[in-house]
Design a protein around this motif. Structure first.
Motif, PDB file in Angstrom:
ATOM      1  N   GLY A  28     -12.142 -12.318 -11.980  1.00  0.00           N
ATOM      2  CA  GLY A  28     -11.706 -10.534 -11.478  1.00  0.00           C
ATOM      3  C   GLY A  28     -12.218  -9.507 -12.415  1.00  0.00           C
ATOM      4  N   GLU A  29     -13.162 -10.172 -13.160  1.00  0.00           N
ATOM      5  CA  GLU A  29     -13.243  -8.342 -13.974  1.00  0.00           C
ATOM      6  C   GLU A  29     -14.439  -7.967 -14.095  1.00  0.00           C
ATOM      7  OE1 GLU A  29      -9.840  -8.718 -16.870  1.00  0.00           O
ATOM      8  OE2 GLU A  29     -11.486  -9.621 -17.590  1.00  0.00           O
ATOM      9  N   LEU A  30     -14.510  -7.226 -14.501  1.00  0.00           N
ATOM     10  CA  LEU A  30     -16.312  -6.676 -14.261  1.00  0.00           C
ATOM     11  C   LEU A  30     -16.501  -5.562 -15.318  1.00  0.00           C
ATOM     12  CD1 LEU A  30     -16.044  -3.895 -11.279  1.00  0.00           C
ATOM     13  CD2 LEU A  30     -16.805  -5.785 -11.284  1.00  0.00           C
ATOM     14  N   LEU A  31     -17.059  -6.148 -16.627  1.00  0.00           N
ATOM     15  CA  LEU A  31     -18.056  -5.844 -17.889  1.00  0.00           C
ATOM     16  C   LEU A  31     -18.719  -4.630 -17.520  1.00  0.00           C
ATOM     17  CD1 LEU A  31     -18.411  -5.945 -20.819  1.00  0.00           C
ATOM     18  CD2 LEU A  31     -20.591  -7.405 -20.666  1.00  0.00           C
ATOM     19  N   VAL A  64     -21.971  -2.099 -14.129  1.00  0.00           N
ATOM     20  CA  VAL A  64     -22.177  -3.294 -13.679  1.00  0.00           C
ATOM     21  C   VAL A  64     -23.178  -3.977 -14.680  1.00  0.00           C
ATOM     22  CG1 VAL A  64     -21.140  -5.158 -12.449  1.00  0.00           C
ATOM     23  CG2 VAL A  64     -19.689  -2.095 -11.974  1.00  0.00           C
ATOM     24  N   VAL A  65     -22.731  -4.702 -15.893  1.00  0.00           N
ATOM     25  CA  VAL A  65     -23.387  -5.887 -16.540  1.00  0.00           C
ATOM     26  C   VAL A  65     -23.575  -6.377 -16.007  1.00  0.00           C
ATOM     27  CG1 VAL A  65     -24.101  -3.610 -18.039  1.00  0.00           C
ATOM     28  CG2 VAL A  65     -22.203  -4.925 -18.525  1.00  0.00           C
ATOM     29  N   ALA A  66     -22.019  -7.451 -16.031  1.00  0.00           N
ATOM     30  CA  ALA A  66     -21.305  -8.516 -15.468  1.00  0.00           C
ATOM     31  C   ALA A  66     -20.089  -8.646 -15.026  1.00  0.00           C
ATOM     32  CB  ALA A  66     -21.423  -9.696 -16.813  1.00  0.00           C
ATOM     33  N   PRO A  76     -24.451  -6.828 -10.958  1.00  0.00           N
ATOM     34  CA  PRO A  76     -24.654  -5.751 -11.845  1.00  0.00           C
ATOM     35  C   PRO A  76     -25.406  -4.544 -11.723  1.00  0.00           C
ATOM     36  CG  PRO A  76     -24.832  -8.434 -13.072  1.00  0.00           C
ATOM     37  CD  PRO A  76     -23.973  -8.238 -11.104  1.00  0.00           C
ATOM     38  N   GLY A  77     -25.691  -3.640 -11.992  1.00  0.00           N
ATOM     39  CA  GLY A  77     -26.356  -2.762 -11.752  1.00  0.00           C
ATOM     40  C   GLY A  77     -25.702  -1.841 -10.945  1.00  0.00           C
ATOM     41  N   TYR A  78     -24.225  -1.295 -10.339  1.00  0.00           N
ATOM     42  CA  TYR A  78     -23.429  -1.336  -9.649  1.00  0.00           C
ATOM     43  C   TYR A  78     -22.655  -0.261 -10.190  1.00  0.00           C
ATOM     44  CZ  TYR A  78     -22.904  -2.851  -4.875  1.00  0.00           C
ATOM     45  OH  TYR A  78     -23.119  -3.399  -3.309  1.00  0.00           O
ATOM     46  N   ARG A  79     -22.298   0.853 -10.288  1.00  0.00           N
ATOM     47  CA  ARG A  79     -22.455   2.487 -10.812  1.00  0.00           C
ATOM     48  C   ARG A  79     -20.552   2.087 -10.333  1.00  0.00           C
ATOM     49  NH1 ARG A  79     -23.507   7.559 -11.283  1.00  0.00           N
ATOM     50  NH2 ARG A  79     -24.305   8.040  -8.446  1.00  0.00           N
ATOM     51  N   VAL A  80     -19.836   2.127 -11.289  1.00  0.00           N
ATOM     52  CA  VAL A  80     -18.368   2.494 -10.696  1.00  0.00           C
ATOM     53  C   VAL A  80     -17.937   3.417 -11.369  1.00  0.00           C
ATOM     54  CG1 VAL A  80     -17.833  -0.037 -10.607  1.00  0.00           C
ATOM     55  CG2 VAL A  80     -17.528   0.520 -12.466  1.00  0.00           C
ATOM     56  N   VAL A  81     -16.462   3.712 -11.048  1.00  0.00           N
ATOM     57  CA  VAL A  81     -15.103   4.300 -11.842  1.00  0.00           C
ATOM     58  C   VAL A  81     -14.110   3.728 -12.075  1.00  0.00           C
ATOM     59  CG1 VAL A  81     -14.906   5.897 -10.351  1.00  0.00           C
ATOM     60  CG2 VAL A  81     -14.254   6.182 -12.056  1.00  0.00           C
ATOM     61  N   ASP A  91     -18.292   1.014 -26.041  1.00  0.00           N
ATOM     62  CA  ASP A  91     -19.584   1.137 -25.183  1.00  0.00           C
ATOM     63  C   ASP A  91     -19.871   0.127 -24.669  1.00  0.00           C
ATOM     64  OD1 ASP A  91     -21.444   2.718 -26.745  1.00  0.00           O
ATOM     65  OD2 ASP A  91     -21.561   1.551 -28.507  1.00  0.00           O
ATOM     66  N   TYR A  92     -19.127  -0.929 -24.160  1.00  0.00           N
ATOM     67  CA  TYR A  92     -18.667  -1.681 -23.061  1.00  0.00           C
ATOM     68  C   TYR A  92     -17.246  -2.195 -22.882  1.00  0.00           C
ATOM     69  CZ  TYR A  92     -23.628  -2.616 -23.318  1.00  0.00           C
ATOM     70  OH  TYR A  92     -25.373  -2.154 -23.649  1.00  0.00           O
TER      71      TYR A  92
END
Length: 306
Positions: A28-31, A64-66, A76-81, A91-92
């Motif tokens: 359920g998490e985003l990196l 989002v990278v993972a 991966p590739g989505y821009r999120v806030v 940095d991550y």
């Protein structure tokens, strides 16, 4: 990767830059590769007051990278806030997918981190006052990350007269440029025109004066982490109301309202009705960013850029 933290409580100078492993997202998490980090007064206060060091979390925006197991809707590739409850000054960072939302085209990561959480607090606090068209609104901390958006949103919600209260008249031109009709300082004998409603971000010893600036029958919305005390008689004598507001409660109990406000904010941004203003610092200058917020000298949102 780099990460800002601290090993003992104190002022901004206790912040240090550490080396850390890039975290792995769980279920359920985003990196997220962080591109902007919002600095807030509650986090600044925790660094000074917490008995033990805590992760510096809060508002972050990036790519989002993972993704962890069970995540849908993001790749991966989505821009999120979103909100990071762990180490966000890095940095991550890890963000729960349920606490993230997409950044629309035409908006930067800095726009997103300056607008979304602070804007949600501002819009929610104003709506808690049940504003009506033609009323006078009072906004305390009117030059702050939340306050500078509240000044604009009060007008969007129909206020015909907006009073901004600030700590220093050096901020007056900035607040007027946002749309305030009057700007007053906290030590003034009177805080401008009597307000039909006020939203207070300061609290503490200024909670009483904020209530006094409200007209008979008016409403004061308190959303500060600074506490404060008022007397029941001050409410009874002129039939005033005090309303507490917390954005986290809205997000947890009525997520549909939270999402509606978020969508509204992006519409106001796209139409030019709301303009987030920010001051940028490098991640390595986190101490300077905290010092600016702690001194309440910032104009708009303070943002760290990794």
């Amino acid at each position: 990767m780099r990460r800002v933290g601290y090993e003992r409580s104190g002022g901004p100078d206790v912040l240090e830059l550490f080396s850390a492993e890039v975290p792995t997202p769980g279920p359920g998490e985003l990196l997220v590769k962080v591109q902007a980090i919002g600095v807030t007064l509650p986090v600044v206060r925790k660094v000074r007051e917490s008995a033990d060091p805590i992760p510096l979390g809060g508002e972050i925006a990036g790519e989002v990278v993972a993704v962890g197991d069970g995540v849908t809707g993001y790749t991966p590739g989505y821009r999120v806030v979103g909100l990071c409850f762990g180490h966000g000054y890095a940095d991550y960072a890890i963000v729960a997918a349920r606490m993230a939302s997409p950044i629309p085209d035409g908006a930067s990561a800095v726009d997103a981190v300056a607008l979304v959480r602070s804007g949600l607090v501002a819009l929610g606090a104003i709506d808690a006052a049940r504003p009506e068209a033609g009323e006078t609104a009072l906004i305390t901390a009117a030059a702050s990350g939340v306050g500078h958006l509240a000044v604009q949103l009060a007008r969007v919600r129909g206020a015909s007269h907006v009073v901004g209260a600030v700590s220093d008249l050096a901020k007056a031109d900035f607040v007027r440029e946002l749309g305030a009709d009057e700007v007053v300082t906290y030590d003034a004998a009177a805080w401008g025109a009597p307000a039909d409603y006020a939203v207070d971000a300061v609290g503490g010893e200024l909670l009483g004066p904020a209530l006094a600036a409200v007209a008979p029958g008016g409403r004061l919305v308190a959303y500060s982490s600074g506490g404060g005390t008022i007397q029941a008689y001050d409410l009874l004598a002129e039939a005033k109301a005090v309303i507490g507001f917390q954005i986290r409660r809205v997000a947890e109990t009525t997520p549909e309202i939270y999402r509606h406000w978020r969508d509204e904010l992006w519409q106001y941004f796209a139409s030019g009705q709301v303009r987030p203003v920010h001051t940028e610092f490098a991640l390595t200058d986190a101490a300077a960013a905290h010092a600016l917020v702690e001194a309440r000298a910032n104009l708009g949102k303070v943002v760290l850029i990794p």
